[in-house]
Design a protein around this motif. Structure first.
Motif, PDB file in Angstrom:
ATOM      1  N   LEU A 103      16.516  18.988  48.699  1.00  0.00           N
ATOM      2  CA  LEU A 103      18.737  19.402  48.333  1.00  0.00           C
ATOM      3  C   LEU A 103      18.901  19.979  47.945  1.00  0.00           C
ATOM      4  O   LEU A 103      18.484  20.261  47.397  1.00  0.00           O
ATOM      5  N   GLU A 104      20.254  20.534  48.447  1.00  0.00           N
ATOM      6  CA  GLU A 104      20.497  22.072  47.479  1.00  0.00           C
ATOM      7  C   GLU A 104      22.065  21.685  47.377  1.00  0.00           C
ATOM      8  O   GLU A 104      22.776  20.922  47.578  1.00  0.00           O
ATOM      9  N   HIS A 105      22.724  22.340  46.387  1.00  0.00           N
ATOM     10  CA  HIS A 105      23.619  22.330  45.348  1.00  0.00           C
ATOM     11  C   HIS A 105      24.270  22.882  46.499  1.00  0.00           C
ATOM     12  O   HIS A 105      23.894  24.412  45.985  1.00  0.00           O
ATOM     13  N   LEU A 106      26.038  23.091  47.370  1.00  0.00           N
ATOM     14  CA  LEU A 106      26.034  24.774  47.487  1.00  0.00           C
ATOM     15  C   LEU A 106      26.843  25.150  46.979  1.00  0.00           C
ATOM     16  O   LEU A 106      26.952  27.124  47.525  1.00  0.00           O
ATOM     17  N   LEU A 107      27.263  25.108  45.510  1.00  0.00           N
ATOM     18  CA  LEU A 107      28.151  25.860  45.157  1.00  0.00           C
ATOM     19  C   LEU A 107      28.219  26.028  43.843  1.00  0.00           C
ATOM     20  O   LEU A 107      27.102  26.133  43.572  1.00  0.00           O
ATOM     21  N   GLU A 108      28.319  27.792  43.415  1.00  0.00           N
ATOM     22  CA  GLU A 108      27.694  27.996  42.603  1.00  0.00           C
ATOM     23  C   GLU A 108      28.748  27.734  41.014  1.00  0.00           C
ATOM     24  O   GLU A 108      30.033  26.800  41.404  1.00  0.00           O
ATOM     25  N   LYS A 109      28.738  27.858  39.482  1.00  0.00           N
ATOM     26  CA  LYS A 109      29.611  26.436  38.558  1.00  0.00           C
ATOM     27  C   LYS A 109      30.682  27.150  38.887  1.00  0.00           C
ATOM     28  O   LYS A 109      31.732  26.303  38.095  1.00  0.00           O
ATOM     29  N   ASP A 110      30.740  28.117  38.311  1.00  0.00           N
ATOM     30  CA  ASP A 110      32.657  28.952  38.910  1.00  0.00           C
ATOM     31  C   ASP A 110      33.041  28.994  39.927  1.00  0.00           C
ATOM     32  O   ASP A 110      34.637  29.077  39.879  1.00  0.00           O
ATOM     33  N   ALA A 141      35.080  27.474  48.251  1.00  0.00           N
ATOM     34  CA  ALA A 141      34.492  26.151  48.456  1.00  0.00           C
ATOM     35  C   ALA A 141      34.529  26.337  50.062  1.00  0.00           C
ATOM     36  O   ALA A 141      33.131  26.115  50.594  1.00  0.00           O
ATOM     37  N   VAL A 142      35.915  26.672  50.247  1.00  0.00           N
ATOM     38  CA  VAL A 142      36.294  27.060  52.097  1.00  0.00           C
ATOM     39  C   VAL A 142      35.192  28.203  52.521  1.00  0.00           C
ATOM     40  O   VAL A 142      34.281  27.252  53.774  1.00  0.00           O
ATOM     41  N   GLN A 143      34.603  29.179  51.912  1.00  0.00           N
ATOM     42  CA  GLN A 143      34.441  29.855  52.578  1.00  0.00           C
ATOM     43  C   GLN A 143      32.313  29.543  52.055  1.00  0.00           C
ATOM     44  O   GLN A 143      31.611  29.627  52.758  1.00  0.00           O
ATOM     45  N   ARG A 144      32.359  28.486  51.501  1.00  0.00           N
ATOM     46  CA  ARG A 144      30.845  28.029  51.490  1.00  0.00           C
ATOM     47  C   ARG A 144      30.650  27.358  52.587  1.00  0.00           C
ATOM     48  O   ARG A 144      29.797  27.603  53.205  1.00  0.00           O
ATOM     49  N   ASP A 145      31.582  26.595  52.983  1.00  0.00           N
ATOM     50  CA  ASP A 145      31.318  26.189  53.880  1.00  0.00           C
ATOM     51  C   ASP A 145      31.315  26.194  55.175  1.00  0.00           C
ATOM     52  O   ASP A 145      30.455  25.958  55.826  1.00  0.00           O
ATOM     53  N   PHE A 146      32.437  27.690  55.833  1.00  0.00           N
ATOM     54  CA  PHE A 146      32.060  28.000  56.721  1.00  0.00           C
ATOM     55  C   PHE A 146      30.749  28.434  56.908  1.00  0.00           C
ATOM     56  O   PHE A 146      30.020  28.669  57.970  1.00  0.00           O
ATOM     57  N   GLN A 147      30.033  29.201  55.517  1.00  0.00           N
ATOM     58  CA  GLN A 147      29.064  30.077  55.675  1.00  0.00           C
ATOM     59  C   GLN A 147      27.861  29.213  56.596  1.00  0.00           C
ATOM     60  O   GLN A 147      27.012  29.557  56.490  1.00  0.00           O
ATOM     61  N   SER A 148      27.651  28.247  55.953  1.00  0.00           N
ATOM     62  CA  SER A 148      27.013  26.538  56.175  1.00  0.00           C
ATOM     63  C   SER A 148      27.164  26.748  57.486  1.00  0.00           C
ATOM     64  O   SER A 148      26.116  26.749  58.340  1.00  0.00           O
TER      65      SER A 148
END
Length: 1018
Positions: free
Chosen positions: A921-928, A853-860
């Protein structure tokens, strides 16, 4: 409530579209127009088409007009229309909306109606429908969705419901991503077609009858499978059957009394073509493309010969040969109910022989790849700001949207598979750059009015702010920030607050930066630029010797902050050592804080270790190069398309072994950094930012002009490699798929076919990296990731290693069509490239607020970093006190940050006469990825815009061209059978409908698209 009818529709097709109210009349287009197939025959679908590159060897405009070219797309479309009018049985597949749009705008009403009639009767099928036929390796999903939205919007407004594509037609991109398949699924397409895949894969699929298959486009959704068909022999006409004026094949002569009668030979030759297909058929359907690059300029000549060919099989007992379209082929295959194989990975990299891997274009022309990212960020920010301006401004008649069209279209064109890929000629590259630059400048013409209005404390518009982007800041040029007094506007396009470093070229002086609270910011540094850029032309601007760096803290979600900057006078007090003087150090140097730092080895001046997120790793970072193959062996050279090292058995050569020099070191209020000169043409700054939220190490590198040998024509391909001591990733690494979902890669492995990794062990293991590449040690529960600022090729060739290719200078062509060596020049010298990599690592133990989740946030945050503009404040006596009395220095346009796993992907004006907006609207994370954030989430649309209510919420498919309700209720809902005896539905799993109170639910990785009306409630 649907939108008002905006034009007359003579006939409606299968799907009612957004631009008009659904009217239920007889369907005459789409599947309803498909020819009747015969169950007791082999049905041969003849697909006339013309593949028209939106720029390649020549520019888009040259191809369209024919000026400077031997062909004209303008003539192609006109010629096709005239030929189709002569026979109702003839069909044609139109793809690139950019060219259609150019053609349409210059037509008479009569000509437009003729074209629409051909679409409405099914003679012209629109496939793909995007502004371009986009690449699938180097593009980001946001830009892909945008370019489809642009193209589909044009088709809606011009052609109506029958112009809505039902299939993708990706026949020329050099490999195919799973994310593209998912985008097609979300666009509501029933299938897609392509031509290029690895030669081993093609041969095995032909042998096993798997040219038609289902692609599971996402592991995050149920029923995400979509039908795909591979063109067996590429996308051109069969050998002997190209009747275009550019071809040399003999025309069909079916007059028995003619001396040149050849009908019997033509029939026999075509039967051989069909017999070559027969052993490999999934069903009793054969797809034969009839066309190629820029074909059909003399369409009647093509069609006359195809007509004659079809007549030769009119009463054939085995073959039923007819004009068809891609969607008609899909329908016929579905009617046959085959059991199809299912694919779960992607089709990258592509190779056309065992030595020719098309993995070079992942990096080719790195500067335009970066400029495209910049242009997209500016486009997204401007779309949002103009939307907010429309919503909030009391002067609703002010129209600033037309200024966006040039930028919108230029960014859409850049997604083309010979644009962002870097596989176009140098002249076309310059043209693309000019287009994007013109688009940015056009968009920013009104930005001062918009920002002044949005921040104004009174009803009066403050339009004295001539804001502009610093597009040349990478070479330390920015006219406005070189002034003694200037204003910085920082706009955050994300749906959550962010803190972000602002860096601007400035003079050699000390500076004061005042924030929104009226206080001078303490965390400000003035540092040496990475280079003096002495080679830059003076007419491009004055190069500034310093860089002002400060923290823009807590910029609100979709919000603006202003900063007032003044030169204090005198030189910057922090003076560096003399240039190129090596700093003698006896002990290792530590840069940063206890919690975030990197260590340089005292003896080598190389990275030795790093600390972040509670972990310390022994990690090194070095620049290497691969000597490029020149084609002496096997006649395969490295070039714009291909990556082929000179030797498949030798390691890359370490540039860092040239004894790097530590030129400068800074320990400032906000930044700690080391300036390192690797050699005469490679240097970098390794940097950490102090303050909360900064959990990465930045590598700011400058590569070029690449030195090459005076002889042998051997080029160099430069990589940045990170090596983590003791990390065991068991040959597995991870890359993003177009910036969205994560792809698992394993060194020397292919899922669907066998290949020999010893032939080209390096280039065959290179994959596109749009945003991130990562290693994971499962036993140590450790993950190491490197983020990049543009598309690059990358790999993990040994355990514990990550590498990204940053620059290429090649002296021979790879003979794949562009006919130029990839040897770029700028400022009268070989190209110099500047870019950034960001290093992050952390533990995978935590499942809540996970490292994923930290990486997803940084990537965006990196992809859509704040939009920074600068205005000269020396004119008109714009002192701080004056501006503060007129303007709020901080504002935000959504009432509160959205949940951490949700982002507003798109907000733009849609139809002004109805005050409607396009909202995604987009969900930023994958399910797992995270136990907490990887769950479905509900967003209240009416809580987003504060005093403004979101009403008339109507959901559409991803491209905003089809109402979701109509898509779900459409005819021709297909079901597919798999080889595993599963039945796949034509709709992908999706969350519930929008609730009456405006609440929207998002599943992990889901993107939902709405047309909304926003009105003031107070």
């Amino acid at each position: 409530m649907k939108m008002k009818l905006e034009g007359f529709i003579s006939f409606l097709c299968a799907i009612p579209l957004i631009w008009g109210t659904p009217v239920h009349q007889k369907n005459t287009c789409g599947y309803a127009s498909c020819p009747q197939t015969k169950s007791d025959r082999i049905n041969v679908h003849i697909i006339p088409h013309s593949h028209n590159d939106v720029g390649w060897v020549l520019t888009e405009n040259q191809y369209f007009t024919g000026v400077g070219a031997t062909i004209s797309v303008d003539n192609i479309i006109t010629s096709v229309v005239q030929a189709l009018k002569r026979s109702p049985k003839r069909k044609f597949t139109q793809v690139e909306t950019a060219f259609f749009w150019q053609w349409w705008r210059k037509q008479s009403e009569k000509s437009k109606n003729e074209y629409k009639n051909l679409v409405e009767t099914g003679q012209i099928e629109i496939a793909n429908g995007g502004f371009t036929m986009n690449d699938e390796a180097c593009v980001h999903y946001q830009s892909t969705i945008d370019q489809f939205t642009r193209g589909l919007r044009i088709l809606n407004d011009t052609l109506g419901p029958c112009g809505a594509p039902r299939v993708g037609w990706q026949i020329d991109p050099f490999g195919h991503s799973r994310e593209q398949a998912l985008i097609f699924r979300q666009l509501g397409f029933d299938g897609a077609f392509f031509a290029r895949l690895d030669f081993n894969d093609r041969l095995k699929r032909i042998e096993e009858k798997r040219l038609d298959f289902l692609w599971k486009s996402s592991p995050n959704f149920n029923d995400s499978e979509i039908f795909y068909a591979i063109l067996k022999n590429h996308y051109g006409s069969p050998t002997g059957f190209c009747f275009d004026i550019t071809c040399r094949d003999q025309p069909v002569n079916d007059d028995p009394g003619s001396f040149d009668y050849n009908a019997d030979q033509v029939r026999s030759l075509f039967i051989k073509v069909l017999e070559d297909f027969e052993p490999h058929l999934t069903t009793n359907n054969i797809l034969i493309p009839m066309g190629g690059d820029f074909n059909y300029e003399s369409a009647e000549e093509q069609y006359l010969n195809i007509d004659r060919l079809l007549k030769l099989f009119a009463n054939d007992g085995k073959y039923n040969v007819f004009y068809s379209t891609p969607s008609c082929y899909l329908k016929s295959v579905n009617n046959a109910s085959p059991k199809l194989s299912v694919k779960t990975d992607d089709i990258l990299p592509y190779a056309d022989n065992e030595h020719a891997y098309w993995s070079g274009y992942f990096t080719s022309r790195p500067t335009i790849k970066r400029f495209e990212r910049t242009a997209n960020k500016i486009l997204q920010a401007n779309k949002q700001l103009r939307s907010v301006f429309k919503i909030l401004s009391s002067n609703t008649t002010a129209d600033t949207d037309p200024h966006l069209d040039t930028l919108r279209d230029s960014v859409a064109v850049m997604q083309h598979h010979d644009a962002i890929t870097g596989t176009e000629s140098q002249a076309v590259t310059y043209n693309y750059v000019d287009m994007m630059n013109a688009g940015i400048r056009s968009a920013e013409e009104s930005i001062g009015l918009i920002i002044g209005t949005l921040l104004s404390k009174s009803q009066e518009k403050f339009d004295q702010l001539a804001f502009a982007s610093c597009l040349l800041s990478n070479i330390s040029i920015c006219e406005n920030s070189s002034k003694d007094r200037f204003l910085v506007a920082v706009y955050n396009p994300l749906s959550k607050a962010v803190s972000h470093p602002v860096a601007l070229p400035v003079q050699n002086a000390s500076y004061s930066v005042i924030g929104d609270d009226g206080e001078e910011i303490a965390a400000v540094d003035v540092l040496d630029a990475i280079s003096d850029f002495g080679y830059v032309d003076s007419n491009d601007g004055e190069v500034s010797p310093k860089e002002l760096v400060f923290a823009a803290e807590d910029v609100p979600p979709m919000g603006l902050k202003l900063y007032y900057v003044t030169k204090k006078g005198g030189n910057n007090q922090t003076q560096p050592p003399e240039e190129f003087e090596e700093i003698a150090v006896d002990e290792d140097l530590v840069f940063g804080t206890k919690d975030l730092n990197f260590v340089l080895d005292a003896k080598t001046n190389r990275l030795k270790s790093a600390t972040m997120n509670g972990l310390t790793l022994n990690i090194t970072q070095d620049f290497y190069y691969y000597p490029a193959a020149v084609g002496v062996i096997n006649f395969v050279a490295s070039g714009a398309y291909l990556f082929r090292p000179e030797s498949s058995t030798k390691n890359a050569k370490n540039i860092t072994d040239d004894n790097p020099v530590l030129e400068r070191q800074y320990r400032g209020n906000f930044v700690e950094e080391a300036h390192i000169r690797i050699n005469d043409w490679v240097k970098q700054i390794i940097r950490v930012y102090k303050g909360s939220g900064n959990n990465f190490i930045e590598f700011d590198w400058l590569v070029g002009p690449i030195e090459v040998p005076d002889s042998y024509l051997t080029g160099k391909e430069i990589i940045n490699r990170f090596t983590v001591s003791g990390l065991n990733n068991s040959g597995v690494f991870y890359t993003d798929s177009n910036g969205r979902e994560t792809m698992r890669r394993r060194r020397n492995e292919r899922v669907d076919y066998e290949y020999d990794p010893t032939v080209e062990p390096i280039s065959s293991n290179y994959y596109p990296v749009t945003a991130r590449i990562a290693l994971r040690d499962e036993e140590k529960q450790l993950e190491v990731a490197v983020f990049n600022d543009r598309s690059q090729g990358g790999s993990s060739l040994h355990d514990g290693e990550l590498e990204l290719m940053v620059h290429r200078r090649l002296l021979v062509d790879d003979n794949r069509g562009v006919s130029e060596a990839l040897d770029e020049y700028e400022f009268r010298q070989p190209l110099v490239v500047r870019g950034k990599h960001y290093l992050m690592f952390g533990s995978t133990k935590e499942k809540n607020n996970s490292f994923a989740a930290v990486q997803r946030d940084f990537q965006s945050r990196m992809h859509l970093s704040p939009y920074t503009l600068v205005a000269d404040a020396t004119a008109d006596n714009l002192k701080y006190e004056t501006l503060k009395s007129l303007l709020n220095f901080k504002t935000q346009f959504i009432s509160k940050a959205l949940p951490d796993n949700v982002n507003i992907l798109t907000l733009e004006r849609w139809r002004d006469e109805e005050d409607t907006f396009l909202l995604r609207l987009e969900h930023l994370l994958e399910k797992d990825e995270d136990d907490n954030l990887s769950k479905e989430v509900t967003v209240d649309l009416n809580s987003i815009f504060g005093d403004y209510k979101v009403e008339d919420i109507n959901e559409t498919t991803l491209g905003a061209n089809v109402w979701m309700e109509d898509y779900l209720n459409r005819d021709n809902k297909f079901k597919w059978n798999t080889q595993g005896n599963e039945t796949i539905n034509s709709e992908m799993e999706r969350s519930a409908k929008v609730k009456p109170d405006g609440k929207v639910t998002l599943l992990p990785m889901e993107i939902r698209t709405f047309i909304v009306k926003i009105t003031k409630t107070k």
